[in-house]
Design an enzyme around this catalytic site. Structure first.
Site, PDB file in Angstrom:
ATOM      1  N   GLY A  46       0.837  -1.193   0.000  1.00 45.25           N
ATOM      2  CA  GLY A  46       0.000   0.000   0.000  1.00 45.25           C
ATOM      3  C   GLY A  46       0.872   1.243   0.000  1.00 45.25           C
ATOM      4  N   GLN A  51       3.023  10.021   1.197  1.00 46.09           N
ATOM      5  CA  GLN A  51       4.325   9.364   1.311  1.00 46.09           C
ATOM      6  C   GLN A  51       5.253   9.733   0.168  1.00 46.09           C
ATOM      7  OE1 GLN A  51       2.377   5.282   2.052  1.00 46.09           O
ATOM      8  NE2 GLN A  51       4.307   5.124   3.151  1.00 46.09           N
ATOM      9  N   CYS A 101       5.813  -0.250   7.195  1.00 45.37           N
ATOM     10  CA  CYS A 101       5.459   0.904   6.372  1.00 45.37           C
ATOM     11  C   CYS A 101       6.668   1.296   5.534  1.00 45.37           C
ATOM     12  CB  CYS A 101       5.048   2.057   7.280  1.00 45.37           C
ATOM     13  SG  CYS A 101       4.604   3.562   6.397  1.00 45.37           S
ATOM     14  N   LEU A 102       6.434   1.615   4.263  1.00 48.72           N
ATOM     15  CA  LEU A 102       7.550   2.027   3.404  1.00 48.72           C
ATOM     16  C   LEU A 102       8.193   3.311   3.904  1.00 48.72           C
ATOM     17  CD1 LEU A 102       6.053   1.244  -0.134  1.00 48.72           C
ATOM     18  CD2 LEU A 102       7.722  -0.103   1.168  1.00 48.72           C
ATOM     19  N   HIS A 143      -4.483   1.572   7.678  1.00 46.92           N
ATOM     20  CA  HIS A 143      -3.102   2.077   7.724  1.00 46.92           C
ATOM     21  C   HIS A 143      -2.907   3.211   6.709  1.00 46.92           C
ATOM     22  CE1 HIS A 143       1.427   1.316   7.916  1.00 46.92           C
ATOM     23  NE2 HIS A 143       1.298   2.070   6.834  1.00 46.92           N
ATOM     24  N   GLU A 144      -3.363   2.990   5.466  1.00 44.41           N
ATOM     25  CA  GLU A 144      -3.159   3.996   4.414  1.00 44.41           C
ATOM     26  C   GLU A 144      -3.988   5.258   4.672  1.00 44.41           C
ATOM     27  OE1 GLU A 144      -0.667   3.604   2.615  1.00 44.41           O
ATOM     28  OE2 GLU A 144      -0.440   1.476   3.057  1.00 44.41           O
ATOM     29  N   HIS A 147      -2.312   7.690   6.883  1.00 42.41           N
ATOM     30  CA  HIS A 147      -1.330   8.554   6.206  1.00 42.41           C
ATOM     31  C   HIS A 147      -1.995   9.837   5.699  1.00 42.41           C
ATOM     32  CE1 HIS A 147       2.364   6.244   6.113  1.00 42.41           C
ATOM     33  NE2 HIS A 147       1.748   5.165   5.650  1.00 42.41           N
TER      34      HIS A 147
HETATM   35 NI    NI Z   1       2.539   3.227   5.594  1.00 38.90          NI
END
Ligand code: NI
Length: 176
Positions: A46, A51, A101-102, A143-144, A147
Site C-alpha cells: 500500500g 508518502q 510501512c515504506l 493504515h493507508e 497517512h
Molecule cells: Ni505506511
C-alpha cells in the site's frame, strides 16, 4: 511512468493532512500509475500520496499474494486498487497484526485495528464506490487512510512503545 521518492520518518511532510481530490483528470491517473509503480518497486502492499509528497486523498494498494507449499508467499502485483477520497463509514470488532510501512523501513510492530470496515470512496474516474473489507485488506486500508491524516502506524502504538521506537529510529539515523 516514474519511480517516486518515498519520504521516511521523521520527515515532517508525512504529518501533513491531505486535501480532497477535486479534479479527476489525466494528471490524477498519472499520479496513481506512478504511485503503483513506486509501491511495486519497493515491494509494498500500500502507498498513500503523502508518502511521495503529494498531499491529496489518494491511496494505492495491492495485497494479492501467490503461495505455493514450500515457497514463501510472493506478491502478484496483478490486482492494483486505487481509492480516491476514501472514508471509513463504519467499523466493527478488533484485530491485532504486525504492520510495517515504506516510510518506516525495517520497523514492524503489532497494531490494533478494526476487524471489519465499510469504505466509501471514488474511483479514478470520480464515480462513487463502496467496499466492505476485513482481514489484511481492512488493515491496509486503515493504515493507508491514517497517512492521509498525517499519522503513521507508530502513532497507533502505546505512548511508551511509540516513544521508544521513534527514539531508536532517530538514533539509527544519526549514525547513518
Ligand atoms: Ni505506511
Amino acid at each position: 511512468m516514474a519511480i517516486l521518492e518515498i519520504l521516511t520518518f521523521p520527515d515532517s511532510r508525512l504529518a501533513k493532512k491531505s486535501a480532497a481530490v477535486t479534479k479527476f483528470d489525466s494528471s490524477l491517473e498519472a499520479l496513481a500509475a506512478d504511485m503503483l509503480e513506486t509501491m511495486y518497486e519497493a515491494n509494498g502492499i500500500g502507498l498513500a500520496a503523502p508518502q511521495i509528497d503529494a498531499h491529496v486523498q489518494l491511496v494505492v494498494m495491492d495485497i494479492d499474494f501467490e503461495s505455493s507449499e514450500d515457497e514463501p508467499p510472493i506478491l502478484t502485483n496483478k490486482n492494483p486498487r486505487i481509492f480516491v477520497n476514501p472514508k471509513i463509514v463504519s467499523k466493527e470488532g478488533q484485530q491485532v497484526g504486525q504492520e510495517g510501512c515504506l516510510s518506516v523501513p525495517g520497523e514492524y510492530e503489532d497494531v490494533s485495528r478494526a476487524a471489519k470496515i465499510r469504505l466509501e470512496y471514488q474511483d479514478i474516474n470520480g464515480t462513487p464506490q463502496s467496499l466492505e473489507a476485513e482481514g489484511l485488506l481492512a488493515v491496509c486500508i486503515q493504515h493507508e487512510l491514517d497517512h492521509l491524516d498525517g499519522r503513521l502506524f507508530l502513532d497507533r502504538l502505546s505512548f511508551v512503545k511509540s516513544k521508544s521506537v521513534k527514539r531508536k529510529i532517530l538514533k539509527e539515523k544519526q549514525h547513518e
